[in-house]
Design an enzyme around this catalytic site. Structure first.
Site, PDB file in Angstrom:
ATOM      1  N   HIS A  95       0.853  -1.197   0.000  1.00 37.28           N
ATOM      2  CA  HIS A  95       0.000   0.000   0.000  1.00 37.28           C
ATOM      3  C   HIS A  95       0.891   1.250   0.000  1.00 37.28           C
ATOM      4  O   HIS A  95       1.956   1.255   0.624  1.00 37.28           O
ATOM      5  CB  HIS A  95      -0.913   0.001   1.227  1.00 37.28           C
ATOM      6  CG  HIS A  95      -1.977   1.037   1.144  1.00 37.28           C
ATOM      7  ND1 HIS A  95      -1.741   2.347   1.448  1.00 37.28           N
ATOM      8  CD2 HIS A  95      -3.270   0.965   0.738  1.00 37.28           C
ATOM      9  CE1 HIS A  95      -2.855   3.042   1.240  1.00 37.28           C
ATOM     10  NE2 HIS A  95      -3.805   2.217   0.811  1.00 37.28           N
ATOM     11  N   GLU A 167      -3.877   1.851  -7.457  1.00 40.45           N
ATOM     12  CA  GLU A 167      -4.250   2.963  -6.584  1.00 40.45           C
ATOM     13  C   GLU A 167      -3.315   4.145  -6.844  1.00 40.45           C
ATOM     14  O   GLU A 167      -2.238   4.237  -6.230  1.00 40.45           O
ATOM     15  CB  GLU A 167      -4.123   2.550  -5.112  1.00 40.45           C
ATOM     16  CG  GLU A 167      -5.002   1.379  -4.729  1.00 40.45           C
ATOM     17  CD  GLU A 167      -5.392   1.446  -3.264  1.00 40.45           C
ATOM     18  OE1 GLU A 167      -6.585   1.469  -2.993  1.00 40.45           O
ATOM     19  OE2 GLU A 167      -4.502   1.513  -2.401  1.00 40.45           O
TER      20      GLU A 167
HETATM   21  P1  PGA Z   1      -9.451   5.965   0.198  1.00 42.96           P
HETATM   22  O1  PGA Z   1      -8.308   4.877   0.450  1.00 42.96           O
HETATM   23  O2  PGA Z   1     -10.637   5.226  -0.344  1.00 42.96           O
HETATM   24  O3  PGA Z   1      -9.700   6.567   1.550  1.00 42.96           O
HETATM   25  O4  PGA Z   1      -8.906   6.932  -0.800  1.00 42.96           O
HETATM   26  C1  PGA Z   1      -8.068   3.858  -0.474  1.00 42.96           C
HETATM   27  C2  PGA Z   1      -6.845   3.125  -0.055  1.00 42.96           C
HETATM   28  O5  PGA Z   1      -5.927   3.747   0.489  1.00 42.96           O
HETATM   29  O6  PGA Z   1      -6.749   1.897  -0.236  1.00 42.96           O
END
Ligand code: PGA
Length: 262
Positions: A95, A167
């Site tokens: 992440h 992401e």
């Molecule tokens: P968020 O986080 O939906 O709060 O943007 C997503 C993530 O960090 O996996």
């Protein structure tokens, strides 16, 4: 036929054990079970054990948010994938908060992915470019480097158990939460699948699930899930509210049904 959709709640460092248990209690009442949508909760590590007794594991799967790449040894404060096996089905690895705040390197992330697979836990590998990298036109290079290095120890059979979560760092609420245009996301999802197929062939690339994550809520989620080759989403902030997380799951079901017809 496409895989089941995968909808993952990443609670990050929110909800203590008691709050997590209360959440599941309420969530169970509003959650509609859809066979085509797999639901995963990633609570704090402390809550995994109690939640594993509380959830119906046919309906809700659990994920760790992190673990260490060694199976056992003198590593004060760490928890291994070996210790988590049997408790979780998935683990979030790489992440951006771990890459950025905890300086996790490409090598460490590769070793964590390898350790997860070795211990029968399916990695949810997060990859994504930062804002400056995006502005400099380096998105593809970053995606290539993060993806290829992370799976470089795996066989084709093992890669099928990896889920890739795209992401973009700039779209995650933690880092600004800019709105990402679905057509921009489509290009990166296509590129991720292309990279996997170059290395492991089209069949493996089709079997790997690719998710989108970054400030998704029940309004915006449909636009991402409708993308070609997008198999689900990783939800941060919006997953902390059990009602809105349940709505995201219902949306995923509707989108799955309409994609199946196409
Ligand atoms: P968020 O986080 O939906 O709060 O943007 C997503 C993530 O960090 O996996």
């Amino acid at each position: 036929m496409m895989n089941r959709s995968l909808i993952v709640a990443n609670w990050k460092m929110h909800l203590n054990v008691q709050q997590a248990s209360l959440y599941v209690h309420h969530f169970n009442k509003v959650l509609n079970y859809h066979r085509s949508v797999e639901v995963v909760l990633a609570p704090t590590l402390l809550a995994l054990q109690p939640l594993s007794l509380e959830v119906d594991r046919r309906k809700i799967h659990l994920a760790a948010q992190n673990a260490y790449d060694k199976d056992e040894g003198p590593y004060t404060g760490e928890v291994s994938f070996t210790m988590l096996s049997g408790l979780v089905d998935y683990a979030i690895i790489g992440h951006s908060e771990r890459r950025i705040y905890f300086s996790e390197s490409l090598e460490l992330i590769r070793d964590k992915v390898t350790a997860a697979i070795r211990n029968g836990i399916k990695p949810i590998l997060c990859i994504g470019e930062s804002k400056p990298e995006r502005t400099a036109g380096e998105t593809k290079r970053v995606i290539h480097d993060q993806l290829m290095s992370a799976i470089s120890n795996l066989t084709a059979e093992e890669v099928k158990n990896v889920t890739v979560a795209y992401e973009p760092v700039w779209a995650i609420s933690t880092f600004g939460g800019e709105n990402a245009e679905p057509n921009e996301i489509q290009k990166v999802i296509d590129y991720i699948r292309y990279q996997i197929s170059e290395l492991y062939g089209a069949k493996v690339s089709n079997d790997v699930r690719v998710l989108y994550g970054g400030s998704v809520d029940d309004d915006s989620v449909g636009g991402y899930l409708a993308l070609d080759g997008c198999d689900g989403t990783l939800v941060g902030a919006a997953s902390l509210d059990y009602q809105s997380f349940a709505s995201i799951i219902d949306k995923a079901f509707l989108v799955y049904q309409s994609k199946k017809k196409d």
